[in-house]
Design an enzyme around this catalytic site. Structure first.
Site, PDB file in Angstrom:
ATOM      1  N   TYR A 153      -2.081  -1.527  10.459  1.00 19.94           N
ATOM      2  CA  TYR A 153      -2.045  -1.625   8.993  1.00 19.94           C
ATOM      3  C   TYR A 153      -0.723  -1.074   8.442  1.00 19.94           C
ATOM      4  O   TYR A 153      -0.063  -1.706   7.625  1.00 19.94           O
ATOM      5  CB  TYR A 153      -3.234  -0.845   8.427  1.00 19.94           C
ATOM      6  CG  TYR A 153      -3.471  -0.997   6.946  1.00 19.94           C
ATOM      7  CD1 TYR A 153      -4.194  -2.075   6.441  1.00 19.94           C
ATOM      8  CD2 TYR A 153      -3.005  -0.054   6.034  1.00 19.94           C
ATOM      9  CE1 TYR A 153      -4.441  -2.208   5.079  1.00 19.94           C
ATOM     10  CE2 TYR A 153      -3.242  -0.173   4.683  1.00 19.94           C
ATOM     11  CZ  TYR A 153      -3.964  -1.249   4.202  1.00 19.94           C
ATOM     12  OH  TYR A 153      -4.208  -1.372   2.846  1.00 19.94           O
ATOM     13  N   SER A 210       0.880  -1.172   0.000  1.00 18.32           N
ATOM     14  CA  SER A 210       0.000   0.000   0.000  1.00 18.32           C
ATOM     15  C   SER A 210       0.913   1.216   0.000  1.00 18.32           C
ATOM     16  O   SER A 210       2.112   1.101   0.306  1.00 18.32           O
ATOM     17  CB  SER A 210      -0.833  -0.020   1.291  1.00 18.32           C
ATOM     18  OG  SER A 210      -1.400   1.244   1.553  1.00 18.32           O
TER      19      SER A 210
HETATM   20  P1  NAD Z   1     -11.636  -6.342   0.112  1.00 17.05           P
HETATM   21  O1  NAD Z   1     -12.150  -6.229   1.501  1.00 17.05           O
HETATM   22  O2  NAD Z   1     -12.508  -5.958  -1.031  1.00 17.05           O
HETATM   23  O3  NAD Z   1     -11.112  -7.827  -0.160  1.00 17.05           O
HETATM   24  C1  NAD Z   1     -10.340  -8.513   0.785  1.00 17.05           C
HETATM   25  C2  NAD Z   1     -10.586  -9.995   0.611  1.00 17.05           C
HETATM   26  O4  NAD Z   1      -9.703 -10.676   1.520  1.00 17.05           O
HETATM   27  C3  NAD Z   1     -12.027 -10.405   0.964  1.00 17.05           C
HETATM   28  O5  NAD Z   1     -12.557 -11.222  -0.056  1.00 17.05           O
HETATM   29  C4  NAD Z   1     -11.858 -11.184   2.274  1.00 17.05           C
HETATM   30  O6  NAD Z   1     -12.802 -12.237   2.438  1.00 17.05           O
HETATM   31  C5  NAD Z   1     -10.446 -11.731   2.122  1.00 17.05           C
HETATM   32  N1  NAD Z   1      -9.846 -12.073   3.404  1.00 17.05           N
HETATM   33  C6  NAD Z   1      -9.877 -11.336   4.544  1.00 17.05           C
HETATM   34  N2  NAD Z   1      -9.282 -12.000   5.527  1.00 17.05           N
HETATM   35  C7  NAD Z   1      -8.848 -13.173   5.010  1.00 17.05           C
HETATM   36  C8  NAD Z   1      -8.178 -14.310   5.550  1.00 17.05           C
HETATM   37  N3  NAD Z   1      -7.829 -14.343   6.847  1.00 17.05           N
HETATM   38  N4  NAD Z   1      -7.917 -15.356   4.742  1.00 17.05           N
HETATM   39  C9  NAD Z   1      -8.290 -15.323   3.437  1.00 17.05           C
HETATM   40  N5  NAD Z   1      -8.934 -14.289   2.868  1.00 17.05           N
HETATM   41  C10 NAD Z   1      -9.214 -13.227   3.655  1.00 17.05           C
HETATM   42  O7  NAD Z   1     -10.290  -5.480   0.129  1.00 17.05           O
HETATM   43  P2  NAD Z   1      -9.384  -4.856  -1.032  1.00 17.05           P
HETATM   44  O8  NAD Z   1      -9.504  -3.391  -0.927  1.00 17.05           O
HETATM   45  O9  NAD Z   1      -9.592  -5.536  -2.326  1.00 17.05           O
HETATM   46  O10 NAD Z   1      -7.947  -5.214  -0.439  1.00 17.05           O
HETATM   47  C11 NAD Z   1      -7.111  -6.213  -0.970  1.00 17.05           C
HETATM   48  C12 NAD Z   1      -5.686  -5.887  -0.560  1.00 17.05           C
HETATM   49  O11 NAD Z   1      -5.306  -4.620  -1.109  1.00 17.05           O
HETATM   50  C13 NAD Z   1      -5.470  -5.775   0.959  1.00 17.05           C
HETATM   51  O12 NAD Z   1      -4.235  -6.349   1.304  1.00 17.05           O
HETATM   52  C14 NAD Z   1      -5.438  -4.282   1.181  1.00 17.05           C
HETATM   53  O13 NAD Z   1      -4.716  -3.920   2.325  1.00 17.05           O
HETATM   54  C15 NAD Z   1      -4.742  -3.825  -0.090  1.00 17.05           C
HETATM   55  N6  NAD Z   1      -4.940  -2.420  -0.392  1.00 17.05           N
HETATM   56  C16 NAD Z   1      -6.197  -1.924  -0.563  1.00 17.05           C
HETATM   57  C17 NAD Z   1      -6.339  -0.576  -0.842  1.00 17.05           C
HETATM   58  C18 NAD Z   1      -7.695   0.048  -1.013  1.00 17.05           C
HETATM   59  O14 NAD Z   1      -7.774   1.286  -1.011  1.00 17.05           O
HETATM   60  N7  NAD Z   1      -8.766  -0.731  -1.191  1.00 17.05           N
HETATM   61  C19 NAD Z   1      -5.211   0.254  -0.946  1.00 17.05           C
HETATM   62  C20 NAD Z   1      -3.951  -0.299  -0.777  1.00 17.05           C
HETATM   63  C21 NAD Z   1      -3.830  -1.636  -0.499  1.00 17.05           C
END
Ligand code: NAD
Length: 267
Positions: free
Chosen positions: A162, A149
């Site tokens: 985080y 991130s």
């Molecule tokens: P999201 O909540 O849409 O998806 C996350 C997925 O991870 C979900 O399907 C959830 O069921 C799954 N998950 C959660 N805990 C889990 C576990 N213990 N075992 C297996 N699966 C698990 O989130 P997103 O925004 O798509 O985030 C995905 C990644 O991107 C994360 O690592 C997040 O930190 C990173 N990220 C997101 C953003 C943002 O702005 N959305 C920015 C930077 C980084």
């Protein structure tokens, strides 16, 4: 399926993506399936993982949905075994599963600290180890991608677990670049800015409460404040970056992080 300028860039490759039943992971799985990869959707939500795999299969891709908690050693081992038994190899592993918790340190419980750091750090360790053991024994090595991130490089108040975990992923990635080199395994990290997924939608009211702002103000004055154009990064932007890393033709690109954030953070 949507058309993409160069099709089948991942033909004959197998990619496993954790947390791929939603948001960023789901879009990466979709793009990778369009590009000819056999895709394994690993998610805590087994039904959603299977439904995503069905969707991709109906669109002409090859996909398998597997339910597993990335923080559970046995479940991770079993899920990777199922994937490798099904498709015979593993070329790309994307440690993407993650969660967020917004609270200042003086209110933060140890449980909430552990929930965030366990998924990101312990989950990435378990997924990396399972992938590495396969990649080191197969022809062609493999590609590890970590979902970092901007918070792998920058801090924001009220996100201590985080920010700590996302910084930690850079360390795991760089170490894997060094340990993986002799086996042809590359490791890189993608560092997105804010992307409108359930993870972000959920924190808008939390941030509004903690900052004493309206939800619109949180988007403008917190989420997009330092971008060059006040734009959210999209799931498509992140998936294209994952495709770039997965298809990079040599090990010149390893141990790096790529920030995709509309200029919020510049390396
Ligand atoms: P999201 O909540 O849409 O998806 C996350 C997925 O991870 C979900 O399907 C959830 O069921 C799954 N998950 C959660 N805990 C889990 C576990 N213990 N075992 C297996 N699966 C698990 O989130 P997103 O925004 O798509 O985030 C995905 C990644 O991107 C994360 O690592 C997040 O930190 C990173 N990220 C997101 C953003 C943002 O702005 N959305 C920015 C930077 C980084």
């Amino acid at each position: 399926m949507s058309s993409h300028p160069a099709q089948n860039r991942l033909q004959n490759q197998v990619a496993l993506i954790t947390g791929a039943a939603s948001g960023i992971g789901k879009q990466i799985a979709t793009l990778f399936a369009e590009q000819g990869a056999r895709v394994v959707i690993l998610d805590l939500d087994r039904e959603a993982a299977r439904a995503t795999a069905r969707e991709l299969t109906e669109q002409g891709g090859t996909a398998l949905g597997v339910g597993a908690d990335v923080t559970d050693e046995q479940q991770v081992e079993a899920a990777f075994k199922e994937a490798i038994d099904a498709y015979g190899r593993l070329d790309v592993m994307i440690a993407n599963a993650g969660s967020q918790h917004v609270e200042p340190i003086h209110k933060l419980s140890y449980d909430n600290w552990k929930k965030v750091t366990n998924i990101q750090l312990d989950g990435s360790f378990l997924s990396t180890r399972a992938a590495f053991r396969q990649m080191m024994t197969q022809d062609g090595g493999g590609c590890l991608i970590y979902m970092g991130s901007v918070h792998s490089h920058e801090a924001s108040a009220m996100k201590s677990p985080y920010v700590t975990a996302k910084h930690g992923l850079l360390g795991l990635c760089r170490t894997m670049a060094k340990e993986g080199a002799e086996y042809g395994i590359r490791a890189n990290t993608i560092c997105p800015g804010y992307v409108k997924t359930p993870l972000v939608e959920k924190q808008i009211p939390d941030q509004a409460r903690e900052h004493g702002m309206s939800e619109d103000e949180v988007v403008e004055k917190v989420f997009l404040k330092d971008t060059v154009d006040k734009q959210f990064t999209t799931v498509e932007d992140v998936a294209e970056t994952a495709l770039y890393l997965a298809t990079f033709p040599s090990s010149a690109l390893t141990g790096q992080s790529i920030v995709v954030s509309h200029g919020w953070f510049m390396q």
